[in-house]
Scaffold this active site. Sequence first.
Site, PDB file in Angstrom:
ATOM      1  N   ASP A   1      -8.674   0.824  -8.513  1.00 35.10           N
ATOM      2  CA  ASP A   1      -7.548   0.815  -7.747  1.00 35.10           C
ATOM      3  C   ASP A   1      -7.845   1.139  -6.101  1.00 35.10           C
ATOM      4  O   ASP A   1      -8.754   1.731  -5.912  1.00 35.10           O
ATOM      5  CB  ASP A   1      -6.257   1.529  -8.034  1.00 35.10           C
ATOM      6  CG  ASP A   1      -4.958   1.134  -7.528  1.00 35.10           C
ATOM      7  OD1 ASP A   1      -4.858   0.159  -7.087  1.00 35.10           O
ATOM      8  OD2 ASP A   1      -3.978   2.204  -7.466  1.00 35.10           O
TER       9      ASP A   1
ATOM     10  N   ASN B   1       0.119  -7.843 -12.264  1.00 37.58           N
ATOM     11  CA  ASN B   1      -0.475  -8.290 -11.134  1.00 37.58           C
ATOM     12  C   ASN B   1       0.002  -9.634 -11.117  1.00 37.58           C
ATOM     13  O   ASN B   1      -0.177 -10.305  -9.768  1.00 37.58           O
ATOM     14  CB  ASN B   1      -1.654  -7.982 -11.126  1.00 37.58           C
ATOM     15  CG  ASN B   1      -2.520  -6.671 -10.816  1.00 37.58           C
ATOM     16  OD1 ASN B   1      -3.263  -6.076 -11.298  1.00 37.58           O
ATOM     17  ND2 ASN B   1      -1.558  -5.722  -9.999  1.00 37.58           N
TER      18      ASN B   1
HETATM   19  C1  IPE Z   1      -3.505  -1.157 -11.634  1.00 38.23           C
HETATM   20  O1  IPE Z   1      -3.399  -1.115 -10.229  1.00 38.23           O
HETATM   21  C2  IPE Z   1      -4.280  -2.347 -12.052  1.00 38.23           C
HETATM   22  C3  IPE Z   1      -5.479  -2.624 -11.653  1.00 38.23           C
HETATM   23  C4  IPE Z   1      -6.117  -1.741 -11.100  1.00 38.23           C
HETATM   24  C5  IPE Z   1      -6.219  -3.884 -12.011  1.00 38.23           C
HETATM   25  P1  IPE Z   1      -1.993  -1.579  -9.774  1.00 38.23           P
HETATM   26  O2  IPE Z   1      -2.303  -1.211  -8.038  1.00 38.23           O
HETATM   27  O3  IPE Z   1      -1.369  -2.831 -10.127  1.00 38.23           O
HETATM   28  O4  IPE Z   1      -1.107  -0.194 -10.099  1.00 38.23           O
HETATM   29  P2  IPE Z   1       0.338   0.193  -9.456  1.00 38.23           P
HETATM   30  O5  IPE Z   1       1.166  -0.940  -9.246  1.00 38.23           O
HETATM   31  O6  IPE Z   1       0.004   0.983  -8.437  1.00 38.23           O
HETATM   32  O7  IPE Z   1       0.860   0.911 -10.471  1.00 38.23           O
HETATM   33  C1  IPE Z   2      -6.822  -2.755  -7.326  1.00 37.70           C
HETATM   34  O1  IPE Z   2      -6.579  -2.952  -5.857  1.00 37.70           O
HETATM   35  C2  IPE Z   2      -6.917  -4.360  -7.659  1.00 37.70           C
HETATM   36  C3  IPE Z   2      -5.909  -4.949  -8.381  1.00 37.70           C
HETATM   37  C4  IPE Z   2      -4.782  -4.581  -8.788  1.00 37.70           C
HETATM   38  C5  IPE Z   2      -6.142  -6.501  -8.826  1.00 37.70           C
HETATM   39  P1  IPE Z   2      -5.076  -2.955  -5.312  1.00 37.70           P
HETATM   40  O2  IPE Z   2      -5.124  -4.366  -4.840  1.00 37.70           O
HETATM   41  O3  IPE Z   2      -4.102  -2.648  -6.152  1.00 37.70           O
HETATM   42  O4  IPE Z   2      -5.332  -2.122  -4.148  1.00 37.70           O
HETATM   43  P2  IPE Z   2      -4.064  -1.106  -3.455  1.00 37.70           P
HETATM   44  O5  IPE Z   2      -3.497  -0.151  -4.725  1.00 37.70           O
HETATM   45  O6  IPE Z   2      -2.913  -2.268  -3.020  1.00 37.70           O
HETATM   46  O7  IPE Z   2      -4.649  -0.424  -2.381  1.00 37.70           O
HETATM   47 MG    MG Z   3      -2.954  -0.728  -6.633  1.00 35.91          MG
END
Ligand code: IPE
Ligand code: IPE
Ligand code: MG
Length: 244
Positions: free
Chosen positions: A16, A64
Site C-alpha cells: 500500500d 479496487n
Molecule cells: C489494499 O489497499 C489493497 C491492496 C494493497 C491491493 P487499499 O488502498 O485498497 O486499502 P484501503 O482502501 O486503504 O483499506
Molecule cells: C496500493 O497503493 C496499490 C493498490 C491498491 C492497487 P494505493 O493505490 O492504495 O496507494 P494509496 O494508499 O492511495 O497511497
Molecule cells: Mg491504499
Amino acid sequence: MLDRSRLPTHLGIIMDGNGRWAQQRGRPRVAGHRAGARAVRRVVRECRRLGISYLTLYAFSAQNWGRPRQEVEGLMNLLGEFIAREWQEIMRRDIRVIQLGEQRKVPAFVRQRLQALIKTSRHNRSMTLALALSYGAREEIVRAARRLARRIASGSLAPGAIDEASLSRLLYTTNLPDPDLIIRTGGEKRLSNFLLWQSAYSELIFSRKLWPDFDESDLQRALREFQRRRRRFGLTDEQRQEKP
Ligand code: IPE
Ligand code: IPE
Ligand code: MG
C-alpha cells in the site's frame, strides 16, 4: 541478525502507498503504481534469495475495481507489462506463479498472459509467488460457502462433515500454508479484506514506508522483528517449548 532457519514459510505483503508516493511528487497515481512494480521486482528477488517458500502479494483487491477507470486501466496495463517483462526471470529463478482471486473479472489481455505464465511455471519449485489479484477475502469465503452448499444440496456432503479443512480446501489458497507473517506498507493498520480466514494466527507488521520505497533492508528489518515475536496459537509458552 537474520536467522535464515527461522524465516516465515509464507509471507504475505499488502503493498500500500503507491498513490501517496505519486501525490507527494505531484505525479498521477499511475506513476506510483509504476514505481510500485519496481519494488515488487526487488522484494520478489530478495524473498527468493532468502529462501522464503511462499510469497503472496496483494496487488489488487475486489474493491479496487471501484477506483476511477483511468487508474484501473493504468494498473491493468502495468500488470500486463510486468508479466511480460518478468517472465524470463521468473522462469530462470524457478518461481511458480499462481493467482488468488476472481480470474473472470481481469481483462482478457492480462488474464491470458497470466494464465500462460501460471501454466508455464507450474512445475517450478524454488518459490511460490501468489498474486492476490481481484482478490477479496470475504468474497473468497462466500464462494467456498456456496460450493459447500451445492454439495449439501446434491446430497454428496453432510452438514456435519463441514470442518476447517473442508472449507480451507475450497479457498483460493488451497494447498498453501497459512501466512506466518503479513507486512503492510503505507502506514495504515488494517487488513483491507486480505486473507481473513488464513491470517487467524499470522504475525502482523506495519511499515510506514510507502510501497515504492520499500526495499531489501525494510524487508529484512520486518523479518528480524518477526523472529523476535513469540507465537503461541492459544497455548502457553511452556507448552510451546515442550512441543515446538
Ligand atoms: C489494499 O489497499 C489493497 C491492496 C494493497 C491491493 P487499499 O488502498 O485498497 O486499502 P484501503 O482502501 O486503504 O483499506
Ligand atoms: C496500493 O497503493 C496499490 C493498490 C491498491 C492497487 P494505493 O493505490 O492504495 O496507494 P494509496 O494508499 O492511495 O497511497
Ligand atoms: Mg491504499
